[in-house]
Design a protein around this motif. Structure first.
Motif, PDB file in Angstrom:
ATOM      1  N   LYS A 671       0.784  -1.275  -0.038  1.00  0.00           N
ATOM      2  CA  LYS A 671       0.027   0.045   0.007  1.00  0.00           C
ATOM      3  C   LYS A 671       0.753   1.364  -0.088  1.00  0.00           C
ATOM      4  O   LYS A 671       1.868   1.474   0.877  1.00  0.00           O
ATOM      5  N   GLU A 673       0.832   5.641   0.115  1.00  0.00           N
ATOM      6  CA  GLU A 673       0.392   6.542   0.569  1.00  0.00           C
ATOM      7  C   GLU A 673       0.452   8.014   0.129  1.00  0.00           C
ATOM      8  O   GLU A 673       0.626   8.928   0.735  1.00  0.00           O
ATOM      9  N   PHE A 689      -1.251  11.242   0.835  1.00  0.00           N
ATOM     10  CA  PHE A 689      -2.768  11.116   0.685  1.00  0.00           C
ATOM     11  C   PHE A 689      -3.444  11.414   2.011  1.00  0.00           C
ATOM     12  O   PHE A 689      -3.068  11.061   3.064  1.00  0.00           O
ATOM     13  N   GLN A 690      -4.470  12.265   1.878  1.00  0.00           N
ATOM     14  CA  GLN A 690      -5.145  12.495   3.083  1.00  0.00           C
ATOM     15  C   GLN A 690      -6.731  12.102   2.825  1.00  0.00           C
ATOM     16  O   GLN A 690      -7.226  12.417   1.579  1.00  0.00           O
ATOM     17  N   ARG A 691      -7.274  11.357   3.478  1.00  0.00           N
ATOM     18  CA  ARG A 691      -8.514  10.861   3.079  1.00  0.00           C
ATOM     19  C   ARG A 691      -9.910  11.759   2.976  1.00  0.00           C
ATOM     20  O   ARG A 691     -10.642  11.512   2.171  1.00  0.00           O
ATOM     21  N   ASN A 692      -9.696  12.822   3.725  1.00  0.00           N
ATOM     22  CA  ASN A 692     -10.731  14.006   3.579  1.00  0.00           C
ATOM     23  C   ASN A 692     -10.459  15.061   2.501  1.00  0.00           C
ATOM     24  O   ASN A 692     -11.170  15.967   2.245  1.00  0.00           O
ATOM     25  N   GLU A 694     -10.360  16.406  -1.515  1.00  0.00           N
ATOM     26  CA  GLU A 694     -10.649  16.204  -2.651  1.00  0.00           C
ATOM     27  C   GLU A 694      -9.712  16.551  -3.732  1.00  0.00           C
ATOM     28  O   GLU A 694      -8.527  17.083  -3.465  1.00  0.00           O
ATOM     29  N   ARG A 737     -12.888  10.775  -7.678  1.00  0.00           N
ATOM     30  CA  ARG A 737     -12.493  10.567  -6.295  1.00  0.00           C
ATOM     31  C   ARG A 737     -11.008  10.101  -6.146  1.00  0.00           C
ATOM     32  O   ARG A 737     -10.206   9.927  -7.289  1.00  0.00           O
ATOM     33  N   GLU A 739      -7.578   8.339  -4.526  1.00  0.00           N
ATOM     34  CA  GLU A 739      -7.207   7.326  -3.912  1.00  0.00           C
ATOM     35  C   GLU A 739      -5.520   7.225  -3.348  1.00  0.00           C
ATOM     36  O   GLU A 739      -4.845   7.894  -4.094  1.00  0.00           O
ATOM     37  N   PRO A 740      -5.116   6.401  -2.799  1.00  0.00           N
ATOM     38  CA  PRO A 740      -3.733   6.380  -2.549  1.00  0.00           C
ATOM     39  C   PRO A 740      -2.923   5.890  -3.861  1.00  0.00           C
ATOM     40  O   PRO A 740      -3.676   5.062  -4.565  1.00  0.00           O
TER      41      PRO A 740
END
Length: 786
Positions: A671, A673, A689-692, A694, A737, A739-740
């Motif tokens: 994985k 990031e 990468f930050q999940r929140n 866009e 969307r 994604e990492p």
């Protein structure tokens, strides 16, 4: 003695003035560089010094001039004093100019008649002239040789007397103008006019007055007399030579040396009656043909001072052209025949037509032609101006016939007793081959007007005596056709599960097993029970429907290539094709590769044709905890195939779960990031990468868009190869969307010119858009207003 020394000093002074007048001559050794005025000054000073020509020339050689330079200087002096001039290109140009003036003065009508009657045939070169025209040949006498026997001494020759034994002394004695040499404490010895052998005896006899027992047994003292430096002599060359005049040459020079230096005979000069005159008496007549043809140097005598070489006019010349080895112009002496002239030319070539020679002879009023037979050559005496032409034989044979094709010895044969008919010719060719087609042979014969005539006959009947034999004529060609040329080449073909499939030559009684052996046997995948033979349909069509084009045979063989008893007698025929099928369950191993985050990465054989990606992951022990399924990369034939590995594992029956193929590769990485931003942004970068976040948040982290960014075409490439782009729904942008492992790409507008105008491509696109809009509006208006 003082007078001699004063003259010698004067000679050195005059020669030294030559070098002062033309310093370049010393470096280049070319007398031609001197001007006429410098030559005149040299002549006046030489005359005032009272020196002889011999003394001046010796001083010039001692100063570094070569004998050729001395000769050239003498020619320049002779030419300025009114002597005969040496022909050169300038003289030739004058002659051509005079001829041009004559042509201009001649009326056109008369000039045309003169040109019409002029003999424009190019005359062959005179035999022997090339010997004197060779610019690379010097033909100078060899001065580094032992003293020739019979050499006659004269003034300025140097003798070296070596005394050794109980006494040792060396004398270098030069012959004085009075013809004597002087040895210390002895009276002068006269040697001029004596041969070297006579002078040796006289000198030794005089030396015995000072050395008793000289050259006698037991005397203890020996004398050896040799010739040191040699003198120069003057010879005159007159008559028909290229450069007549008086020449200074070495006393070892021969008649040939002098002739070559003078350029040899002219076009009117004789090569065969050259006279050497000494004391107003002809002592030798030189025939250069003896030297040129037989290398005979009997006439190449040594010259003496004041000798004269006279080249008279030739008496008769004959031209030989055509098929002789040396087609040239030859000089003929009185009493010589045409056979002698042919001998000068080396005889006939191997292509010469010797049955008749063509003679062209000048008469007092015109020319006439005569034919000469070989019997007349020995007695025929040629005259001056005769031209003899030897023709070439015809490129045809007077008695040749040929036999070609299916005989044991095809080739050319002569029509002669025993070989005058077709049957006799076949026997001469060792008979017919077994494959000869006897029903029809072809005889090609030349007709009266040389047109080819084709005559067909039954060769079998002639050979058996059932039909009359055919008499042969010159240039007949008989062709016996072999049977193999009257049909297609017989062959059979085998293909399928054999080691060397292909096309093979056919032989009678060949079996299926024989052909398989020639093809290297069965391959490992072969199914011996499935062998088929396809045969062309020709005559036997029993049991074959009209739609069928071949007849099929099926056989069952074992590994030892044995057929069943009922099929053992089956024989192949020409053009059969044998098919050996492969076992349906036999195939080479196919494999795939899986790497990355699985328990047992590596290569795996495809177990069955229905095996899929989910099965491969299961055989590899399943996934590791670090496996990042969204970044899995599936490669087939070098191309990336985008797929969702999570969906495949959750739903194995989905269409995304592809069947495996040989060479497939699956990589499941750990994985990641990170997210990468590239293209038309102010600061392309790779960020975490930050999940929140866009897409617009990642663009902001890279500094935002540039001025030339195309915002509506931003797209995202995911780690597994899938691509998603920005969409407009009801004028609202929907970004992909995030994604990492994703990569954001911002396209860039094309660069415009410096004036801010649109590029040509942009202008064309814009005009096209406007045109389309205009057409659409016009269409709508037309429909609204019928």
């Amino acid at each position: 003695m003082k007078r001699i020394l004063s003259r010698l000093a004067a000679a050195w002074l005059v020669v030294g003035q030559i070098f002062l007048l033309a310093p370049t001559v010393v470096a280049q050794s070319k007398v031609d560089q001197l001007t006429d005025q410098q030559i005149q000054d040299f002549v006046q000073k030489a005359q005032a010094s009272g020196l002889t020509e011999s003394q001046i020339e010796q001083a010039a050689v001692a100063q570094g001039l070569t004998p050729a330079d001395v000769t050239r200087m003498r020619e320049r002096i002779a030419g300025m004093s009114g002597g005969q001039k040496r022909p050169n290109t300038r003289d030739t140009d004058v002659v051509r100019q005079q001829q041009g003036e004559l042509d201009r003065r001649t009326p056109p009508a008369r000039r045309d008649s003169i040109v019409t009657n002029r003999d424009t045939t190019r005359r062959p070169a005179v035999f022997g002239s090339s010997f004197f025209n060779n610019a690379t040949l010097t033909f100078e006498p060899n001065l580094r040789i032992p003293t020739p026997r019979g050499y006659v001494l004269g003034p300025d020759d140097e003798l070296i007397v070596d005394i050794y034994g109980n006494a040792s002394y060396t004398y270098k004695l030069r012959v004085s103008p009075e013809g004597t040499i002087r040895i210390e404490n002895l009276a002068p010895i006269v040697v001029s006019g004596l041969t070297i052998e006579e002078a040796r005896e006289r000198i030794i006899s005089r030396l015995r007055l000072a050395y008793s027992g000289l050259n006698r047994p037991g005397g203890g003292v020996t004398a050896q007399i040799t010739l040191g430096s040699i003198r120069s002599i003057r010879v005159s060359i007159t008559g028909e030579v290229v450069k007549p005049g008086r020449y200074t040459v070495s006393s070892l020079s021969t008649a040939f040396n002098a002739l070559y230096q003078s350029g040899g005979p002219t076009e009117n000069g004789s090569f065969r009656s050259i006279q050497v005159i000494r004391g107003n008496r002809v002592i030798r007549t030189i025939d250069l043909y003896d030297f040129l043809l037989r290398a005979d140097q009997k006439d190449n005598i040594l010259l003496q001072d004041d000798d004269i070489i006279r080249v008279p006019d030739y008496e008769a010349k004959v031209e030989l052209t055509g098929e002789v080895r040396r087609p040239m112009t030859y000089e003929v002496k009185r009493g010589e025949t045409l056979r002698n002239v042919l001998g000068f030319a080396g005889g006939f070539t191997d292509q010469a037509y010797t049955a008749t020679l063509t003679l062209r002879r000048n008469t007092p009023r015109e020319r006439r032609v005569a034919n000469l037979s070989p019997d007349e050559l020995a007695a025929f005496v040629p005259l001056n101006g005769d031209r003899v032409t030897v023709g070439k034989i015809l490129s045809r044979f007077e008695n040749q016939v040929q036999v070609l094709g299916a005989v044991f010895r095809p080739g050319e044969y002569a029509i002669e007793p025993g070989t005058s008919t077709v049957r006799e010719l076949i026997g001469k060719a060792e008979g017919l081959r077994e494959d000869a087609f006897l029903g029809r042979a072809i005889l090609r014969r030349e007709g009266v007007n040389l047109d080819a005539t084709n005559i067909a006959f039954d060769l079998g009947k002639i050979m058996r005596g059932e039909a009359p034999d055919i008499a042969l004529q010159r240039q007949d060609v008989i062709t016996v056709t072999p049977l193999s040329e009257l049909r297609e080449t017989y062959a059979i073909t085998i293909t399928g599960a054999v080691n060397r499939g292909g096309r093979y030559a056919y032989a009678d009684s060949m079996r299926v097993a024989d052909l398989i052996v020639q093809a290297g046997g069965f391959a490992e995948s072969a199914s011996p029970s499935r062998v088929e033979v396809a045969r062309r349909l020709k005559d036997d069509t029993t049991g074959i429907n009209s739609a069928q084009s071949v007849r099929l045979f099926r056989f069952d063989l074992d590994q030892n290539l044995r057929l069943r008893a009922q099929d053992a007698g089956f024989a192949l025929k020409p053009f059969d094709v044998v098919y050996v099928r492969s076992d349906p369950r036999y195939e080479a191993q196919r494999q795939v590769i899986i790497t990355g985050e699985v328990l047992y990465p590596g290569s795996y054989a495809i177990r069955e044709k229905s095996e899929r990606i989910a099965d491969l992951i299961q055989r590899a022990g399943g996934l590791r905890p670090e496996a990042f399924l969204r970044a899995a990369r599936f490669i087939r034939r070098g191309e990336l195939v985008a797929l969702d590995l999570r969906e495949i594992l959750d739903r194995p029956d989905s269409e995304a779960n592809l069947l495996l193929r040989d060479g497939d590769s699956l990589e499941i990485p750990k994985k990641t990031e990170l997210v990468r931003i590239q293209g038309a942004v102010l600061n392309p970068a790779t960020v975490n990468f930050q999940r929140n976040f866009e897409l617009r948040n990642y663009i902001s982290r890279s500094g935002g868009f540039t001025e030339r960014a195309i915002r509506r075409k931003v797209f995202v490439t995911y780690a597994n190869g899938e691509v998603d782009r920005t969409r407009n729904v009801l004028f609202i942008k929907q970004f992909p969307r995030m994604e990492p492992g994703a990569t954001i790409s911002v396209p860039t507008r094309p660069v415009r010119d410096q004036n801010g105008r649109l590029s040509p491509g942009e202008r064309v696109g814009l005009y096209s858009l406007f045109g389309s809009l205009v057409i659409a509006i016009a269409t709508v208006i037309t429909r609204l207003n019928p």
